[in-house]
Design a protein around this motif. Structure first.
Motif, PDB file in Angstrom:
ATOM      1  N   GLN A 111       6.940  -3.290  -6.976  1.00  0.00           N
ATOM      2  CA  GLN A 111       8.317  -3.419  -6.526  1.00  0.00           C
ATOM      3  C   GLN A 111       9.284  -3.545  -7.699  1.00  0.00           C
ATOM      4  O   GLN A 111      10.439  -3.150  -7.605  1.00  0.00           O
ATOM      5  CB  GLN A 111       8.454  -4.640  -5.608  1.00  0.00           C
ATOM      6  CG  GLN A 111       7.788  -4.443  -4.249  1.00  0.00           C
ATOM      7  CD  GLN A 111       7.959  -5.667  -3.371  1.00  0.00           C
ATOM      8  OE1 GLN A 111       7.486  -6.746  -3.703  1.00  0.00           O
ATOM      9  NE2 GLN A 111       8.645  -5.493  -2.264  1.00  0.00           N
ATOM     10  N   GLY A 112       8.832  -4.109  -8.778  1.00  0.00           N
ATOM     11  CA  GLY A 112       9.681  -4.244  -9.952  1.00  0.00           C
ATOM     12  C   GLY A 112       9.702  -3.008 -10.830  1.00  0.00           C
ATOM     13  O   GLY A 112      10.253  -3.045 -11.932  1.00  0.00           O
ATOM     14  N   SER A 145       4.223  -2.111   3.046  1.00  0.00           N
ATOM     15  CA  SER A 145       5.645  -2.311   3.330  1.00  0.00           C
ATOM     16  C   SER A 145       6.529  -1.785   2.217  1.00  0.00           C
ATOM     17  O   SER A 145       7.716  -1.503   2.436  1.00  0.00           O
ATOM     18  CB  SER A 145       5.918  -3.803   3.550  1.00  0.00           C
ATOM     19  OG  SER A 145       5.565  -4.559   2.403  1.00  0.00           O
ATOM     20  N   THR A 146       5.983  -1.640   1.007  1.00  0.00           N
ATOM     21  CA  THR A 146       6.765  -1.176  -0.131  1.00  0.00           C
ATOM     22  C   THR A 146       6.737   0.336  -0.301  1.00  0.00           C
ATOM     23  O   THR A 146       7.355   0.867  -1.232  1.00  0.00           O
ATOM     24  CB  THR A 146       6.231  -1.812  -1.425  1.00  0.00           C
ATOM     25  OG1 THR A 146       4.848  -1.478  -1.573  1.00  0.00           O
ATOM     26  CG2 THR A 146       6.386  -3.326  -1.367  1.00  0.00           C
ATOM     27  N   ALA A 147       6.023   1.062   0.589  1.00  0.00           N
ATOM     28  CA  ALA A 147       5.802   2.499   0.385  1.00  0.00           C
ATOM     29  C   ALA A 147       6.782   3.375   1.148  1.00  0.00           C
ATOM     30  O   ALA A 147       6.577   4.587   1.241  1.00  0.00           O
ATOM     31  CB  ALA A 147       4.380   2.866   0.774  1.00  0.00           C
ATOM     32  N   ARG A 162       2.126   6.740   4.509  1.00  0.00           N
ATOM     33  CA  ARG A 162       0.790   6.247   4.855  1.00  0.00           C
ATOM     34  C   ARG A 162      -0.243   6.752   3.859  1.00  0.00           C
ATOM     35  O   ARG A 162      -0.095   7.864   3.315  1.00  0.00           O
ATOM     36  CB  ARG A 162       0.393   6.730   6.251  1.00  0.00           C
ATOM     37  CG  ARG A 162       0.603   5.735   7.371  1.00  0.00           C
ATOM     38  CD  ARG A 162       2.019   5.455   7.659  1.00  0.00           C
ATOM     39  NE  ARG A 162       2.139   4.537   8.802  1.00  0.00           N
ATOM     40  CZ  ARG A 162       3.305   4.114   9.275  1.00  0.00           C
ATOM     41  NH1 ARG A 162       4.432   4.512   8.713  1.00  0.00           N
ATOM     42  NH2 ARG A 162       3.353   3.284  10.303  1.00  0.00           N
ATOM     43  N   PHE A 163      -1.282   5.933   3.674  1.00  0.00           N
ATOM     44  CA  PHE A 163      -2.378   6.306   2.785  1.00  0.00           C
ATOM     45  C   PHE A 163      -3.689   6.160   3.556  1.00  0.00           C
ATOM     46  O   PHE A 163      -4.064   5.057   3.942  1.00  0.00           O
ATOM     47  CB  PHE A 163      -2.381   5.426   1.538  1.00  0.00           C
ATOM     48  CG  PHE A 163      -1.098   5.483   0.749  1.00  0.00           C
ATOM     49  CD1 PHE A 163      -0.880   6.496  -0.173  1.00  0.00           C
ATOM     50  CD2 PHE A 163      -0.110   4.541   0.964  1.00  0.00           C
ATOM     51  CE1 PHE A 163       0.304   6.555  -0.885  1.00  0.00           C
ATOM     52  CE2 PHE A 163       1.084   4.595   0.257  1.00  0.00           C
ATOM     53  CZ  PHE A 163       1.292   5.601  -0.678  1.00  0.00           C
ATOM     54  N   ILE A 197       0.274  10.663   3.373  1.00  0.00           N
ATOM     55  CA  ILE A 197       0.931  11.232   4.545  1.00  0.00           C
ATOM     56  C   ILE A 197       2.388  10.769   4.560  1.00  0.00           C
ATOM     57  O   ILE A 197       2.667   9.577   4.725  1.00  0.00           O
ATOM     58  CB  ILE A 197       0.237  10.805   5.854  1.00  0.00           C
ATOM     59  CG1 ILE A 197      -1.264  11.103   5.775  1.00  0.00           C
ATOM     60  CG2 ILE A 197       0.854  11.524   7.048  1.00  0.00           C
ATOM     61  CD1 ILE A 197      -2.051  10.586   6.961  1.00  0.00           C
ATOM     62  N   LYS A 198       3.311  11.703   4.394  1.00  0.00           N
ATOM     63  CA  LYS A 198       4.730  11.361   4.408  1.00  0.00           C
ATOM     64  C   LYS A 198       5.204  11.092   5.843  1.00  0.00           C
ATOM     65  O   LYS A 198       4.564  11.527   6.808  1.00  0.00           O
ATOM     66  CB  LYS A 198       5.543  12.475   3.764  1.00  0.00           C
ATOM     67  CG  LYS A 198       5.322  12.564   2.257  1.00  0.00           C
ATOM     68  CD  LYS A 198       6.287  13.536   1.600  1.00  0.00           C
ATOM     69  CE  LYS A 198       6.148  13.489   0.082  1.00  0.00           C
ATOM     70  NZ  LYS A 198       7.086  14.431  -0.593  1.00  0.00           N
ATOM     71  N   PRO A 199       6.325  10.371   6.000  1.00  0.00           N
ATOM     72  CA  PRO A 199       6.752   9.945   7.342  1.00  0.00           C
ATOM     73  C   PRO A 199       6.916  11.074   8.345  1.00  0.00           C
ATOM     74  O   PRO A 199       6.544  10.924   9.511  1.00  0.00           O
ATOM     75  CB  PRO A 199       8.091   9.240   7.062  1.00  0.00           C
ATOM     76  CG  PRO A 199       7.976   8.756   5.656  1.00  0.00           C
ATOM     77  CD  PRO A 199       7.171   9.790   4.937  1.00  0.00           C
TER      78      PRO A 199
END
Length: 471
Positions: free
Chosen positions: A4-5, A395-397, A401-402, A416-418
């Motif tokens: 996240q950073g 939640s950070t992606a 999906r992986f 897998i993109k949204p």
């Protein structure tokens, strides 16, 4: 935290010499020098708050603690205002102060302190060493301490096979309460046993039976096959048996010697803590195979003479009905039946991987084996397939999906993109074996498939194994 950073990729690039080490402000250099200019540890947040934002030591620690909590908008704005003001008083430009606060805010919730990171690093190194040098013992330790970790036991077993470990099924005369190494070949003849304590009740393991159906010959191993010891699955992987039942089987075998037949097993353990489901599962998982009678024949006779009762009641065998007829011949179990029974009863397979039985169909569809993918160039369209072993939605992606697919040769990571996930949500979430079209992505020696189309494999039995889904 570091993800996240926005610290992971810059750190890797700098560590590999592909990006120069830079500091957003000279005040950051003594703080971030040993981490190549990126924030990796919680202690660095405290130092930044003190040296860059001008906070006192106690104020800096309170700032760190506050950042690790879920704050409302007003509280976060107040923290940000104090941090920015302190930076400006130390002649830090506003854009640098804003960048620093954003980095600290993203990092603080999941960031580790140095000692925690060091402990993880040591654990990772030690387990990697054990897996390389003592794979059989390492595998037994993992299976005997489930549930734990990220992967299902069946995934661990398949990985052990690919690393040269021979995995042997449950056996009423060779299995112990838990999974243990078992000497095989020359090691068995010389009486060698694995180093360290054993649960084998004072007797050395018997030589492993390495007939073809027990050898994982289809799997491409990354290391030589282990030649001195195999891993014998224990009674802890027989559903419905329970701890008392497992102990009773081993204790009676220690007292009276090996079981000579199924009936001998029933007679010696009559009145013991073994219920009907446990007896059935022991038979169907193959625990009595080495005693010479087929599993279906054993179950038929048990049902006829014992009416399917367990051993707790101590019921004597019933008088057999005398008929002038030959008992019907029962069909032998084939490899697929054995595979499904192991998955259902033990949650793993000591023989073929499930996808082995789908391989002909997958070849017709043009799906590549997992061991063919490392040679596919970046950007090439591919079709992959396998049993879904993990589904992740961090939640950070940003809703990406992986998935991880597994076949008999290894694993395939799929991104897998949204928009793609929304089109194929029902299939992706509910079907155990997927066929996925996509594009090969390669970077820094790591590869994955970016999905564009997802479908379920049709025309094969539905497997019982479940994936680990993380949402």
């Amino acid at each position: 935290g570091p993800i996240q950073g926005n610290a992971v990729h810059p750190y890797i690039r700098r560590k590999q010499g592909r990006e120069p080490v830079t500091y957003a402000h000279p005040l950051l250099e003594p703080i971030l020098k040993d981490t190549l200019g990126v924030i990796l540890y919680q202690e660095q947040i405290i130092e930044i708050a003190m040296r860059v934002a001008g906070m006192t030591p106690s104020g800096a620690d309170m700032f760190r603690r506050a950042m690790t909590r879920h704050l409302n908008h007003v509280e976060m704005s107040s923290l940000e205002g104090d941090f920015i003001a302190g930076c400006l008083s130390n002649d830090v430009p506003r854009e640098v102060a804003d960048m620093l606060f954003a980095a600290v805010q993203g990092f603080a919730v999941y960031g580790f302190c140095r000692s925690h990171a060091a402990a993880f690093a040591r654990t990772a190194y030690e387990t990697a060493w054990l897996k390389l040098n003592h794979a059989v013992e390492f595998g037994c330790g993992l299976l005997n301490n489930q549930p734990m970790g990220f992967y299902h036991p069946s995934v661990l077993v398949e990985d052990l096979k690919r690393h040269g470990v021979v995995v042997l099924p449950v056996d009423v005369n060779r299995s112990d309460v838990r999974c243990l190494p078992e000497a095989m070949g020359a090691a068995a003849e010389n009486g060698q046993s694995p180093a360290g304590p054993s649960l084998l009740s004072g007797s050395l393991p018997q030589p492993a039976d390495l007939r073809p159906r027990y050898v994982n010959s289809e799997t491409l191993t990354t290391l030589p096959v282990k030649k001195t010891h195999a891993m014998r699955i224990g009674f802890n992987y027989v559903r419905d048996l329970g701890e008392d039942g497992r102990n009773a089987i081993v204790a009676e075998r220690t007292r009276g010697g090996a079981y000579t037949s199924f009936d001998n097993f029933l007679d010696r353990l009559r009145g013991g803590p073994i219920g009907p489901h446990a007896v059935r599962n022991l038979v169907m998982v193959g625990a009595f195979d080495e005693l010479g009678r087929p599993r279906r024949e054993l179950l038929w006779g048990w049902q006829e003479r014992w009416h399917g009762h367990g051993l707790r009641r101590g019921i004597q065998s019933q008088a057999e009905l005398k008929l002038k007829a030959v008992a019907p011949s029962l069909p032998e179990l084939d490899d697929f039946d054995i595979n499904q029974l192991e998955y259902r009863i033990s949650d793993l397979s000591t023989g073929y991987h499930l996808i082995h039985f789908c391989r002909e169909r997958l070849e017709e569809l043009g799906a590549l084996q997992s061991n063919e993918l490392p040679n596919i160039p970046n950007g090439r369209r591919v079709r992959v397939a396998g049993l879904v072993i993990t589904r992740q939605a961090p939640s950070t992606a940003k809703k990406i999906r992986f998935f991880t697919l597994e076949d008999e040769f290894g694993q395939v990571n799929v991104t897998i993109k949204p928009d793609v996930y929304d089109r194929y949500r029902q299939v992706a979430n509910r079907q155990p074996i997927l066929v996925i079209d996509g594009v090969m992505q390669r970077q820094d020696g790591v590869w994955s498939v970016l999905a564009s189309h997802i479908e379920a494999l049709q025309g094969v039995p539905r497997p019982k194994q479940r994936s680990h889904d993380y949402r």
